[in-house]
Design a protein around this motif. Structure first.
Motif, PDB file in Angstrom:
ATOM      1  N   VAL A  53       0.858  -1.188   0.000  1.00  0.00           N
ATOM      2  CA  VAL A  53       0.000   0.000   0.000  1.00  0.00           C
ATOM      3  C   VAL A  53       0.894   1.238   0.000  1.00  0.00           C
ATOM      4  O   VAL A  53       1.950   1.248   0.632  1.00  0.00           O
ATOM      5  CB  VAL A  53      -0.968   0.013   1.210  1.00  0.00           C
ATOM      6  N   GLN A  54       0.475   2.242  -0.743  1.00  0.00           N
ATOM      7  CA  GLN A  54       1.217   3.496  -0.825  1.00  0.00           C
ATOM      8  C   GLN A  54       0.291   4.682  -0.572  1.00  0.00           C
ATOM      9  O   GLN A  54      -0.917   4.613  -0.835  1.00  0.00           O
ATOM     10  CB  GLN A  54       1.864   3.648  -2.211  1.00  0.00           C
ATOM     11  N   VAL A  55       0.882   5.762  -0.099  1.00  0.00           N
ATOM     12  CA  VAL A  55       0.172   7.024   0.102  1.00  0.00           C
ATOM     13  C   VAL A  55       0.725   8.024  -0.906  1.00  0.00           C
ATOM     14  O   VAL A  55       1.934   8.265  -0.944  1.00  0.00           O
ATOM     15  CB  VAL A  55       0.362   7.547   1.540  1.00  0.00           C
ATOM     16  N   PRO A 156      -3.136  -3.179  -2.893  1.00  0.00           N
ATOM     17  CA  PRO A 156      -4.024  -4.247  -2.417  1.00  0.00           C
ATOM     18  C   PRO A 156      -4.310  -4.206  -0.916  1.00  0.00           C
ATOM     19  O   PRO A 156      -5.283  -4.806  -0.453  1.00  0.00           O
ATOM     20  CB  PRO A 156      -3.280  -5.527  -2.806  1.00  0.00           C
ATOM     21  N   LYS A 157      -3.486  -3.492  -0.141  1.00  0.00           N
ATOM     22  CA  LYS A 157      -3.728  -3.391   1.301  1.00  0.00           C
ATOM     23  C   LYS A 157      -4.375  -2.059   1.677  1.00  0.00           C
ATOM     24  O   LYS A 157      -4.429  -1.703   2.862  1.00  0.00           O
ATOM     25  CB  LYS A 157      -2.412  -3.570   2.060  1.00  0.00           C
ATOM     26  N   ALA A 158      -4.880  -1.347   0.677  1.00  0.00           N
ATOM     27  CA  ALA A 158      -5.454  -0.023   0.922  1.00  0.00           C
ATOM     28  C   ALA A 158      -6.668  -0.092   1.835  1.00  0.00           C
ATOM     29  O   ALA A 158      -6.843   0.746   2.724  1.00  0.00           O
ATOM     30  CB  ALA A 158      -5.827   0.642  -0.403  1.00  0.00           C
ATOM     31  N   ASP A 159      -7.541  -1.096   1.661  1.00  0.00           N
ATOM     32  CA  ASP A 159      -8.725  -1.217   2.506  1.00  0.00           C
ATOM     33  C   ASP A 159      -8.346  -1.384   3.972  1.00  0.00           C
ATOM     34  O   ASP A 159      -8.954  -0.767   4.868  1.00  0.00           O
ATOM     35  CB  ASP A 159      -9.585  -2.390   2.050  1.00  0.00           C
ATOM     36  N   ASP A 160      -7.345  -2.214   4.224  1.00  0.00           N
ATOM     37  CA  ASP A 160      -6.926  -2.464   5.601  1.00  0.00           C
ATOM     38  C   ASP A 160      -6.393  -1.187   6.245  1.00  0.00           C
ATOM     39  O   ASP A 160      -6.722  -0.875   7.400  1.00  0.00           O
ATOM     40  CB  ASP A 160      -5.855  -3.552   5.646  1.00  0.00           C
ATOM     41  N   LEU A 161      -5.569  -0.444   5.526  1.00  0.00           N
ATOM     42  CA  LEU A 161      -5.012   0.789   6.072  1.00  0.00           C
ATOM     43  C   LEU A 161      -6.103   1.830   6.309  1.00  0.00           C
ATOM     44  O   LEU A 161      -6.163   2.450   7.390  1.00  0.00           O
ATOM     45  CB  LEU A 161      -3.947   1.344   5.125  1.00  0.00           C
ATOM     46  N   GLU A 223       2.318   0.860   9.457  1.00  0.00           N
ATOM     47  CA  GLU A 223       3.713   0.431   9.569  1.00  0.00           C
ATOM     48  C   GLU A 223       3.866  -1.059   9.314  1.00  0.00           C
ATOM     49  O   GLU A 223       4.767  -1.492   8.584  1.00  0.00           O
ATOM     50  CB  GLU A 223       4.258   0.793  10.945  1.00  0.00           C
ATOM     51  N   ASP A 224       2.974  -1.877   9.874  1.00  0.00           N
ATOM     52  CA  ASP A 224       3.077  -3.329   9.676  1.00  0.00           C
ATOM     53  C   ASP A 224       2.533  -3.781   8.326  1.00  0.00           C
ATOM     54  O   ASP A 224       2.662  -4.955   7.966  1.00  0.00           O
ATOM     55  CB  ASP A 224       2.358  -4.076  10.800  1.00  0.00           C
ATOM     56  N   LEU A 225       1.949  -2.852   7.568  1.00  0.00           N
ATOM     57  CA  LEU A 225       1.467  -3.160   6.214  1.00  0.00           C
ATOM     58  C   LEU A 225       2.506  -2.789   5.155  1.00  0.00           C
ATOM     59  O   LEU A 225       2.242  -2.882   3.954  1.00  0.00           O
ATOM     60  CB  LEU A 225       0.161  -2.411   5.931  1.00  0.00           C
ATOM     61  N   ASN A 226       3.670  -2.360   5.610  1.00  0.00           N
ATOM     62  CA  ASN A 226       4.746  -1.938   4.709  1.00  0.00           C
ATOM     63  C   ASN A 226       4.309  -0.750   3.849  1.00  0.00           C
ATOM     64  O   ASN A 226       4.561  -0.695   2.643  1.00  0.00           O
ATOM     65  CB  ASN A 226       5.210  -3.095   3.821  1.00  0.00           C
ATOM     66  N   VAL A 227       3.635   0.211   4.487  1.00  0.00           N
ATOM     67  CA  VAL A 227       3.187   1.405   3.778  1.00  0.00           C
ATOM     68  C   VAL A 227       4.392   2.258   3.392  1.00  0.00           C
ATOM     69  O   VAL A 227       5.356   2.366   4.151  1.00  0.00           O
ATOM     70  CB  VAL A 227       2.184   2.213   4.637  1.00  0.00           C
ATOM     71  N   ARG A 228       4.342   2.829   2.205  1.00  0.00           N
ATOM     72  CA  ARG A 228       5.382   3.737   1.734  1.00  0.00           C
ATOM     73  C   ARG A 228       4.739   4.929   1.032  1.00  0.00           C
ATOM     74  O   ARG A 228       3.604   4.854   0.565  1.00  0.00           O
ATOM     75  CB  ARG A 228       6.326   3.046   0.754  1.00  0.00           C
TER      76      ARG A 228
END
Length: 364
Positions: A53-55, A156-161, A223-228
């Motif tokens: 996931v990215q911002v 793909p991890k955007a919903d979780d974040l 942080e635990d989703l490896n967001v960048r």
């Protein structure tokens, strides 16, 4: 190395401190604002986007606010799309054309109320066009650029974040729909949208003072989703066939040539309707097509002619090497005579002639 200097004309954004702290390595100028182009590398950023996931700071997607009793009337004139079918919580992709049917922009419209819309712009000064029409016709509307700075959360991890920051309600937002959700006491428009095919959201920040608190909250929660930190990615968007206004399509192209004919469904007498009538009936003489290019290719920073038997049959304005698919992928505007899948043409690049083959579909 060339440096871009921010100024009143080339503006920073409410998220610029976060972007710079994240190690941005390149910028471009988009709608008179800074837009990051890569962080680690374009290829590494693309690989991360597809798995995590990215911002993205996409404040450069400036809004044109159209508000007042004649707001819907003006919206119907600006785009060939049928605006009467737009739901109250919906976002619409609305190609905007001139009197000759040429593309002026391809914004996303956000319907805030029956008499209030935002147009979230691609790179271009559409506000002046809308303002000119409103003044010429004496429409009862207010048109301005509000203090709205979109922030995208993609991958793909955007919903979780997003659920961690805005609550589980975000998971219920359908594609191109939005909800108004609170963040630290401030209500924000949160839409399921974004300029990638990896899924995600766009948060429409209406108060710049909340920019860095929102940025920090997303990074702390992910942080635990490896967001960048990330940005619109050239490799991923070419693979996916996401068109860039100003590159793949310009004012000398119509929506039909850009594969956007399904959005030309308005029963109203919009600007450019008469000019598009022939293409609506018989189709365009050229169209956007995916291509694979052989050999090594240089960076595509302009326009490469497509040739067949020494005659130009189109052009390519977006091309790159795809590490995932291990081919050079490209988006071309190709004449009808050569747009069928399997057709082989030549491309004149700065690095010399290359062979290319038209594909059936993009790689998403």
């Amino acid at each position: 190395m060339a440096v871009i200097f921010p100024s009143r004309r080339v503006r920073k954004t409410p998220f610029s401190p976060g972007v710079e702290a994240a190690g941005v390595k390149g910028y471009t100028v988009y709608n008179h604002m800074l837009l990051a182009t890569f962080f680690e590398s374009v290829a590494a950023d693309a690989a991360h986007l597809k798995q995590n996931v990215q911002v993205w700071d996409v404040s450069c997607e400036r809004q044109v606010s159209i508000k007042g009793p004649d707001a819907l009337r003006l919206m119907k004139m600006l785009s060939p799309r049928d605006m009467d079918k737009m739901a109250d919580d919906q976002c619409y992709y609305v190609p905007t054309v001139d009197h000759n049917g040429g593309m002026l922009n391809d914004p996303v419209a956000v319907k805030l109320a029956q008499d209030h819309y935002w147009l979230s712009l691609a790179d271009g000064d559409l506000l002046q066009f809308a303002l000119g029409i409103a003044i010429a016709l004496g429409l009862d509307v207010e048109i301005d650029e509000p203090d709205v700075s979109p922030l995208a959360v993609q991958g793909p991890k955007a919903d979780d974040l997003m659920a961690r920051v805005f609550g589980e309600e975000v998971r219920d937002i359908r594609f191109f729909r939005y909800k108004r959700l609170p963040f630290q006491g401030k209500e924000m428009v949160v839409a399921r949208s974004g300029w990638s095919k990896q899924g995600g959201f766009e948060i429409y920040l209406e108060d710049g003072d909340y920019g860095m608190p929102l940025w920090k909250a997303l990074f702390e929660a992910g942080e635990d989703l490896n967001v960048r930190a990330g940005c619109p990615n050239n490799i991923e968007r070419i693979e996916s066939g996401l068109l860039s206004y100003g590159s793949d399509m310009r004012r000398d192209n119509t929506p039909y040539e850009c594969g956007l004919g399904k959005f030309c469904n308005s029963p109203e007498d919009y600007i450019g309707r008469a000019a598009l009538a022939e293409q609506a009936k018989n189709g365009p003489s050229r169209m956007i097509r995916p291509l694979v290019i052989s050999g090594e290719i240089p960076a595509c920073t302009g326009s490469w002619p497509l040739l067949a038997d020494g005659r130009q049959v189109g052009q390519v304005a977006s091309a790159c090497y795809s590490p995932q698919f291990e081919v050079n992928v490209a988006i071309g505007m190709v004449d009808r005579s050569h747009w069928e899948a399997g057709t082989v043409v030549e491309i004149e690049t700065e690095g010399g002639m290359r062979q290319a083959e038209v594909q059936e579909k993009f790689w998403r």
